[in-house]
Scaffold this active site. Structure first.
Site, PDB file in Angstrom:
ATOM      1  N   GLY A 279      51.280  39.668  36.373  1.00  0.00           N
ATOM      2  CA  GLY A 279      50.823  38.630  37.286  1.00  0.00           C
ATOM      3  C   GLY A 279      51.923  37.975  38.087  1.00  0.00           C
TER       4      GLY A 279
ATOM      5  CB  THR B 210      43.374  41.868  34.317  1.00  0.00           C
ATOM      6  OG1 THR B 210      44.361  41.056  33.680  1.00  0.00           O
ATOM      7  CG2 THR B 210      42.721  41.075  35.442  1.00  0.00           C
TER       8      THR B 210
ATOM      9  CG  ASP C 152      47.839  38.337  39.122  1.00  0.00           C
ATOM     10  OD1 ASP C 152      47.739  38.209  37.895  1.00  0.00           O
ATOM     11  OD2 ASP C 152      47.535  39.387  39.717  1.00  0.00           O
TER      12      ASP C 152
ATOM     13  N   GLY D 229      47.725  43.629  36.445  1.00  0.00           N
ATOM     14  CA  GLY D 229      49.087  44.001  36.086  1.00  0.00           C
ATOM     15  C   GLY D 229      49.948  42.786  35.816  1.00  0.00           C
TER      16      GLY D 229
HETATM   17  N1  GLY Z   1      47.370  39.983  35.921  1.00  0.00           N
HETATM   18  C1  GLY Z   1      46.902  39.151  34.898  1.00  0.00           C
HETATM   19  C2  GLY Z   1      47.905  38.212  34.417  1.00  0.00           C
HETATM   20  O1  GLY Z   1      49.110  38.437  34.602  1.00  0.00           O
HETATM   21  O2  GLY Z   1      47.537  37.230  33.833  1.00  0.00           O
END
Ligand code: GLY
Length: 300
Positions: free
Chosen positions: A222, A169, A200, A220
């Site tokens: 999410g 990400t 997230d 990380g």
């Molecule tokens: N942190 C990105 C996701 O979990 O989609």
């Protein structure tokens, strides 16, 4: 203790970007570092030319979306059905206004689409078919197949449903010369994710938040960051008097306590920068108010 708002009318800009927090292998170390350094320089150049924090973070994230080493834009992980579904969030701290895009399938740079939503609509979040339709209306749509690269197709064909690895990400936060703050983040989410799964990243307050006082964005696992609305937590801590570094550590300690993993970057309206992660690596690059560039990938 309360963080008093900076009365400055102008200030030196500052910016930090990340390119994901996970066990980045040695073979991808250099590529990640080059990617985040390219992005931070693009954002900083905009800030130096009196551009807005919003423009800086949007363009820094576009740079990383266009770099297939990251799990954002082209080269993102494929979902359980072999499609790319992208999420993005951009937030303007001075207006408390966001543009959030979830599970879009036909847009190479969802952060541009999120920015269009922020600027053109009262609506702050669009997902799925609505996001695809908006991408077409904004002339930001592409052939969904053009987002799939051979590396990810091979990985998907291995069919390892037991692997749910969050990857790279990407995110950026900045303070501009007018003292305004913004955040942007973009992701392809997790490997083999369920169709329609949102992590997230596009959720305001979880994957990112910006106020007049501070801005934060996460990377990380999410679902862990969602449990604690991590980015809003970070901004609240700063409004309560924490430094960005102390707030970053506090959020990641909380993530650790719920068996989560990942990282966070934070900036406040004094230009102070903080970051923390509990994975083995997080790719980041920052340019402080004194103009010095720092980048890294390993814990200090
Ligand atoms: N942190 C990105 C996701 O979990 O989609």
């Amino acid at each position: 203790m309360t963080h008093t708002n900076s009365p400055q009318n102008s200030s030196n800009p500052a910016i930090i970007v990340h390119g994901g927090s996970w066990s980045i292998p040695d073979s991808l170390r250099e590529g990640h570092l080059v990617g985040v350094i390219n992005a931070v320089k693009i954002g900083y150049q905009i800030l130096q030319q009196q551009g807005s924090a919003l423009d800086a973070v949007e363009n820094a994230v576009v740079c990383m979306e266009d770099d297939p080493i990251f799990d954002a834009g082209i080269g993102s992980f494929l979902n359980e059905e072999g499609h790319v579904e992208l999420d993005a969030l951009i937030m303007d701290g001075s207006r408390l206004k966001s543009g959030a895009i979830g599970a879009v399938q036909n847009c190479k740079n969802p952060i541009n689409l999120a920015r269009k939503l922020l600027e053109k609509k009262d609506t702050m979040m669009l997902v799925g078919s609505g996001a695809n339709k908006f991408a077409k209306a904004m002339n930001l749509s592409c052939d969904p197949k053009s987002l799939i690269i051979p590396r990810e197709l091979d990985r998907w064909k291995q069919g390892r449903e037991d692997i749910f690895t969050p990857g790279g990400t990407v995110g950026a936060i900045a303070l501009d010369t007018k003292g305004k703050l913004a955040m942007a983040s973009s992701t392809g989410g997790s490997q083999y994710k369920m169709v329609g799964r949102l992590g997230d990243t596009p959720l305001i307050g979880c994957g990112g938040y910006a106020s007049a006082v501070a801005a934060a964005t996460t990377t990380g696992h999410g679902e862990s960051f969602m449990k604690i609305t991590a980015s809003k937590m970070a901004v609240d801590l700063i409004e309560d008097g924490f430094s960005p570094q102390a707030a970053a550590k506090e959020v990641i300690e909380k993530i650790r306590s719920i068996n989560g993993y990942g990282g966070i970057i934070i900036i406040d309206n004094f230009g102070r920068i903080g970051y923390s992660f509990n994975t083995s690596r997080m790719a980041y690059a920052l340019i402080s108010q004194d103009g010095s560039l720092e980048s890294g990938i390993d814990p200090k």
